[in-house]
Scaffold this active site. Structure first.
Site, short mmCIF file in Angstrom:
data_model
loop_
_atom_site.label_atom_id
_atom_site.label_comp_id
_atom_site.label_asym_id
_atom_site.label_seq_id
_atom_site.Cartn_x
_atom_site.Cartn_y
_atom_site.Cartn_z
CG ASP A 107 -0.33 -0.09 2.76
OD1 ASP A 107 0.77 0.76 2.81
OD2 ASP A 107 -0.79 -0.88 3.55
CG HIS A 122 7.05 -8.07 -0.22
ND1 HIS A 122 6.60 -8.46 1.01
CD2 HIS A 122 8.37 -8.72 -0.27
CE1 HIS A 122 7.66 -9.34 1.69
NE2 HIS A 122 8.66 -9.38 0.74
P1 NAD Z 1 1.63 -11.08 8.18
O1 NAD Z 1 0.08 -10.94 8.01
O2 NAD Z 1 2.13 -12.25 8.07
O3 NAD Z 1 1.78 -10.47 9.67
C1 NAD Z 1 1.02 -9.20 10.30
C2 NAD Z 1 1.58 -9.23 11.52
O4 NAD Z 1 1.05 -7.99 12.20
C3 NAD Z 1 1.25 -10.28 12.78
O5 NAD Z 1 2.31 -10.74 13.39
C4 NAD Z 1 0.12 -9.79 13.60
O6 NAD Z 1 0.26 -10.13 14.94
C5 NAD Z 1 0.80 -8.34 13.50
N1 NAD Z 1 -0.26 -7.20 13.74
C6 NAD Z 1 -1.44 -7.23 13.57
N2 NAD Z 1 -2.31 -6.14 13.80
C7 NAD Z 1 -1.22 -5.08 14.50
C8 NAD Z 1 -1.22 -3.91 14.74
N3 NAD Z 1 -2.38 -3.37 14.84
N4 NAD Z 1 0.05 -3.29 15.08
C9 NAD Z 1 1.00 -4.15 15.13
N5 NAD Z 1 1.21 -5.26 14.61
C10 NAD Z 1 0.03 -5.84 14.23
O7 NAD Z 1 2.57 -10.03 7.43
P2 NAD Z 1 3.92 -9.49 7.03
O8 NAD Z 1 4.87 -9.90 8.15
O9 NAD Z 1 3.87 -8.11 6.53
O10 NAD Z 1 4.15 -10.56 5.65
C11 NAD Z 1 3.31 -11.00 4.75
C12 NAD Z 1 3.09 -10.17 3.47
O11 NAD Z 1 1.81 -9.57 3.55
C13 NAD Z 1 4.12 -9.34 2.95
O12 NAD Z 1 4.54 -10.15 1.68
C14 NAD Z 1 3.30 -8.25 2.49
O13 NAD Z 1 3.65 -7.95 1.17
C15 NAD Z 1 1.73 -8.63 2.46
N6 NAD Z 1 0.61 -7.89 2.86
C16 NAD Z 1 0.60 -6.65 2.80
C17 NAD Z 1 -0.58 -5.79 3.00
C18 NAD Z 1 -0.42 -4.21 2.81
O14 NAD Z 1 0.13 -3.65 1.93
N7 NAD Z 1 -1.08 -3.39 3.70
C19 NAD Z 1 -1.53 -6.38 3.40
C20 NAD Z 1 -1.52 -7.79 3.66
C21 NAD Z 1 -0.32 -8.56 3.36
#
Ligand code: NAD
Ligand code: ZN
Length: 256
Positions: A107, A122
């Site tokens: 994002d 990514h």
């Molecule tokens: P992940 O989904 O694997 O992990 C998310 C982490 O965030 C978890 O450990 C969770 O406990 C924590 N979390 C949840 N709510 C939170 C909050 N309010 N404050 C702090 N921490 C919180 O995500 P990741 O580690 O980024 O890896 C997975 C992949 O997900 C990445 O490659 C990324 O590109 C992609 N992704 C990106 C988006 C985005 O761009 N917003 C959304 C979903 C996934």
């Protein structure tokens, strides 16, 4: 180490470090209403099978499904706003001599909060490119109702250079990270005095090795995440809070 409110201590490390890295993951955007992939119950993957949607094979098998799903995700982001944690991180970045923001997020919420030069390991939902010739091509045009349609099917547009199909500008499972972005991130992790790992599960590699690299080069590592993760063991401080709560507290501690 786990202390109830580590903001003062982390602020001291922040002020002492010549160079700081923040590594953010999907949890950073959760409080803006963008679902994470894992954790928190609203993970995108609980509704959709990632292997069916986030890979080159999936695009070859059903490009209308994949393109539509990414348009839905782009619509979610367009309707979202950066939260207090994004804004606080931008204020922190402005106060320290060298701040490198590395995100796994696709994002643009960090940029909209005022952070410049964000390293997107990514890729981005908003920089489509050609599946065939790989050149950047076109813009993401969202149907009005995209936000309400996670299972929207839409044939992707064609590349103006070669006629191939346009794909989302993100890094899919099984693909390599953009080399330049990775080199800058890895160097910053090696050289920093403090790394903040915010809202990342520490499962997706090589991004998840950045805190380990920083630690191996004697940096302090602080994890901000409501739950324990793969990275917790390497953290000097595990701050069990959310991004929107912890980062404003940290920004305030740095300012005082
Ligand atoms: P992940 O989904 O694997 O992990 C998310 C982490 O965030 C978890 O450990 C969770 O406990 C924590 N979390 C949840 N709510 C939170 C909050 N309010 N404050 C702090 N921490 C919180 O995500 P990741 O580690 O980024 O890896 C997975 C992949 O997900 C990445 O490659 C990324 O590109 C992609 N992704 C990106 C988006 C985005 O761009 N917003 C959304 C979903 C996934
Ligand atoms: Zn092309």
């Amino acid at each position: 180490m786990r202390v109830p409110n580590p903001s003062a201590e982390v602020a001291q490390w922040l002020q002492a470090a010549a160079s700081i890295v923040a590594l953010t993951g999907a949890g950073m955007s959760a409080e803006s209403g963008i679902p994470t992939f894992r954790g928190g119950g609203n993970g995108l993957w609980s509704q959709f099978d990632p292997s069916a949607l986030a890979s080159a094979d999936a695009f070859r098998a059903d490009r209308a499904l994949v393109w539509g799903w990414y348009l839905w995700r782009a619509a979610l982001v367009r309707h979202a706003e950066p939260h207090d944690g994004h804004h606080a991180l931008a204020r922190i970045a402005a106060r320290v001599p060298k701040f490198t923001l590395v995100t796994q997020n696709v994002d643009d919420l960090h940029e909209r909060a005022g952070n410049e030069d964000v390293i997107h390991l990514h890729g981005s939902l908003f920089s489509p490119r050609c599946f065939a010739c790989h050149r950047p091509c076109g813009e993401v045009t969202l149907p009005d109702d995209a936000i309400t349609r996670p299972t929207l099917r839409l044939v992707p547009p064609r590349c103006r250079h070669c006629g191939g199909y346009i794909r989302p500008g993100v890094v899919w499972f099984g693909e390599r990270l953009p080399v330049d972005a990775w080199c800058v991130a890895e160097k910053a992790a090696r050289e920093c005095g403090l790394l903040l790992a915010i809202g990342t599960s520490g499962i997706v590699h090589p991004a998840a090795t950045l805190p380990l690299i920083a630690k191996a080069h004697a940096a302090k590592v602080v994890e901000i995440n409501p739950v324990a993760t793969e990275l917790s063991g390497c953290a000097d401080v595990t701050w069990r809070s959310t991004a929107a709560q912890a980062l404003p507290a940290l920004a305030e501690a740095v300012a005082s």
